[in-house]
Design an enzyme around this catalytic site. Structure first.
Site, PDB file in Angstrom:
ATOM      1  N   LYS A 212       0.851  -1.198   0.000  1.00 53.08           N
ATOM      2  CA  LYS A 212       0.000   0.000   0.000  1.00 53.08           C
ATOM      3  C   LYS A 212       0.886   1.248   0.000  1.00 53.08           C
ATOM      4  O   LYS A 212       1.922   1.293   0.648  1.00 53.08           O
ATOM      5  CB  LYS A 212      -0.911   0.003   1.224  1.00 53.08           C
ATOM      6  CG  LYS A 212      -2.038  -1.026   1.098  1.00 53.08           C
ATOM      7  CD  LYS A 212      -3.011  -0.935   2.239  1.00 53.08           C
ATOM      8  CE  LYS A 212      -3.845   0.302   2.246  1.00 53.08           C
ATOM      9  NZ  LYS A 212      -5.036   0.290   1.396  1.00 53.08           N
TER      10      LYS A 212
ATOM     11  N   THR B 119       2.223 -15.121   4.198  1.00 57.45           N
ATOM     12  CA  THR B 119       3.315 -14.570   4.990  1.00 57.45           C
ATOM     13  C   THR B 119       3.778 -13.282   4.318  1.00 57.45           C
ATOM     14  O   THR B 119       4.062 -13.260   3.126  1.00 57.45           O
ATOM     15  CB  THR B 119       4.477 -15.581   5.119  1.00 57.45           C
ATOM     16  OG1 THR B 119       4.008 -16.718   5.859  1.00 57.45           O
ATOM     17  CG2 THR B 119       5.663 -14.971   5.855  1.00 57.45           C
TER      18      THR B 119
ATOM     19  N   GLU C   4       6.378  -9.909   4.247  1.00 57.34           N
ATOM     20  CA  GLU C   4       7.697  -9.439   4.653  1.00 57.34           C
ATOM     21  C   GLU C   4       7.709  -7.925   4.556  1.00 57.34           C
ATOM     22  O   GLU C   4       7.401  -7.362   3.509  1.00 57.34           O
ATOM     23  CB  GLU C   4       8.784 -10.037   3.764  1.00 57.34           C
ATOM     24  CG  GLU C   4      10.194  -9.783   4.269  1.00 57.34           C
ATOM     25  CD  GLU C   4      10.860  -8.593   3.603  1.00 57.34           C
ATOM     26  OE1 GLU C   4      11.615  -7.886   4.303  1.00 57.34           O
ATOM     27  OE2 GLU C   4      10.614  -8.344   2.420  1.00 57.34           O
TER      28      GLU C   4
ATOM     29  N   TYR D 215      -0.102 -25.391  -7.975  1.00 56.94           N
ATOM     30  CA  TYR D 215       0.732 -25.437  -6.771  1.00 56.94           C
ATOM     31  C   TYR D 215       0.350 -26.644  -5.914  1.00 56.94           C
ATOM     32  O   TYR D 215       1.211 -27.352  -5.402  1.00 56.94           O
ATOM     33  CB  TYR D 215       0.563 -24.135  -5.983  1.00 56.94           C
ATOM     34  CG  TYR D 215       1.557 -23.973  -4.864  1.00 56.94           C
ATOM     35  CD1 TYR D 215       2.826 -23.476  -5.109  1.00 56.94           C
ATOM     36  CD2 TYR D 215       1.228 -24.313  -3.558  1.00 56.94           C
ATOM     37  CE1 TYR D 215       3.751 -23.322  -4.087  1.00 56.94           C
ATOM     38  CE2 TYR D 215       2.137 -24.164  -2.530  1.00 56.94           C
ATOM     39  CZ  TYR D 215       3.401 -23.667  -2.799  1.00 56.94           C
ATOM     40  OH  TYR D 215       4.314 -23.526  -1.779  1.00 56.94           O
TER      41      TYR D 215
END
EC number: 3.5.4.13
Length: 189
Positions: A112, A136, A138, A171
């Site tokens: 953002k 997750t 970072e 995946y």
């Protein structure tokens, strides 16, 4: 490949559980009327929130950062509504939202602007077809000052791209190592 709209995101979340929990509008204020960094569905994306669960990088053990042999002692666990990231350091967190990505969709995450304009960069690799879990996150603090991250508020935007054809191997089919992750997940070699 076409970017998907708010209507599609809403339908996939309400009927197929693509995003849980799902906020059908941009949420800009909390229950007390205080301003938030917005989250929820937008015109062509979904702004995710950060959960109050952080792993802040520290080098108190003089470790070497090695993605093949990552030392968990390199992080300090913090459970709080606010996380302070030291200067020129980083933290891991996770989304409040749990994602289930359709087989013909690739999801890309962008930080953002509210955080980017403060020198805080959010990095997330693409959410691949049929991946599911908490994302997750970072956070890199690129400044020389401590940086604050707010849990329960918007931190990044997910963009959904639908392919003209379904992938041969998803995946999930590959048995991806981060499939179904919950909590903040450290690197796995």
């Amino acid at each position: 490949m076409a970017i998907k709209s708010d209507r599609w995101i809403r339908e996939m979340s309400e009927k197929h559980g693509m995003i849980e929990p799902y906020a059908e509008n941009q949420v800009r204020f909390n229950a007390q009327g205080e301003k938030l960094i917005s989250y929820g569905v937008s015109s062509y994306g979904y702004d995710v929130r950060c959960a109050p669960e952080f792993k802040v990088f520290t080098n108190v053990h003089s470790a070497i950062v090695d993605p093949k042999n990552f030392d968990e002692k390199s992080f300090i666990d913090i459970h709080s509504d606010v996380c302070i990231i030291p200067p020129n350091s980083f933290a891991l967190a996770r989304t409040v939202e749990y994602f289930r990505i359709p087989r013909n969709v690739l999801t890309v995450c962008l930080g953002k602007s509210t955080y980017a304009r403060c020198g805080i960069i959010v990095n997330v690799t693409p959410l691949e077809p049929e991946w599911e879990g908490h994302v997750t996150l970072e956070f890199s603090n690129t400044t020389n000052l401590p940086a604050r991250i707010y849990a329960g508020e918007g931190v990044a935007q997910m963009l959904f791209f639908e392919s003209d054809e379904v992938c041969e191997t998803s995946y999930k089919d590959r048995g991806g190592k981060y499939q179904g992750q919950t909590g903040v997940t450290l690197p796995k070699a």
